[in-house]
Scaffold this active site. Sequence first.
Site, short mmCIF file in Angstrom:
data_model
loop_
_atom_site.label_atom_id
_atom_site.label_comp_id
_atom_site.label_asym_id
_atom_site.label_seq_id
_atom_site.Cartn_x
_atom_site.Cartn_y
_atom_site.Cartn_z
N HIS A 1 -3.81 -3.22 -8.33
CA HIS A 1 -5.09 -3.78 -7.83
C HIS A 1 -6.28 -3.73 -8.87
CE1 HIS A 1 -7.96 -3.98 -3.98
NE2 HIS A 1 -7.94 -4.95 -4.52
N GLU B 1 0.81 -1.15 0.07
CA GLU B 1 0.01 -0.09 -0.02
C GLU B 1 0.86 1.09 -0.08
OE1 GLU B 1 -3.32 0.57 0.10
OE2 GLU B 1 -4.18 -1.34 0.50
ZN LIG Z 1 -5.99 -1.49 -3.57
#
Ligand SMILES: [Zn+2]
Length: 280
Positions: free
Chosen positions: A177, A106
């Site tokens: 993602h 992240e």
């Molecule tokens: Zn994500």
Amino acid sequence: MITIEQHKLVDTDGKIKISFQETPNVSGPFNAGLPDTIIIHYTAGSSLTSSAKWLQNPAANASAHLVLGKTGEIIQLAPFNVRTWHAGRSTWKGRSGLNQYSIGIEIDNAGPLTQTPEGYLTHFGKKVENKDVVLAKHKFDSSERGWEAYTPQQLQVVEEICQALKAAYGIKEILGHDDIAPSRKRDPGPAFPLESLQGRVMFGRNEDLPDEPDDEALIDAAVVFADNLNIRSNPSTNASMVSNPLSKGTKVRILKSQGGWSYVKADIEGWVSNQWLRNV
Ligand SMILES: [Zn+2]
């Protein structure tokens, strides 16, 4: 240099701040031969600290292995040999549930921005300076919009992390993602240079070399050892000569190289075949 010891990141130079804050939001160990994939995300959060805290909260029902701050600081939330919860419903090349296969990284970044009369705002209402806005069209969208830029430190550190993960686990693919959950997700978005990262880490490509020979850092000295070395307008034996051939012993500076040719500077500039140059 970033390396991995006992499934945790270590910076051998001690320049990058790395801390370990264990999240309870994990499943068991990966199956043999895994992980082999890295998934890149943006947090869409307001800070490194708040995002890392949230991903340690059982109520979040989410986690990742790493959270990367704007200064390049890293918080590791789980060792790389256990599965974290970053991918959600996801599919890729016949696999589903990519948490079973991948490391989740992240990156502290707000994602898509809203244009207002006062400038660009994050979804949590923070103003983003124009210099930190990337105007771009997401590959799944039909129009351009503003996205928060990733910092140079984030891009450099994430690449070092990917190199270290590849060396330790035999990572084969780096995905966004959005690649594995295209109906739900837009991260890391068009502000993230995923293709060039993938090219450099997986294939050793350097797509960031400048097209024009204007970068003094690339200069390298060489000497001509053919009796007469043709110097051409393009890197091809079909290209026209830009002057009389360079004579043996001529000193040149190599400004860039490609496919067996070098663009050199002597009294004039042009392309010569590498086989008749020797570095000095
Ligand atoms: Zn994500």
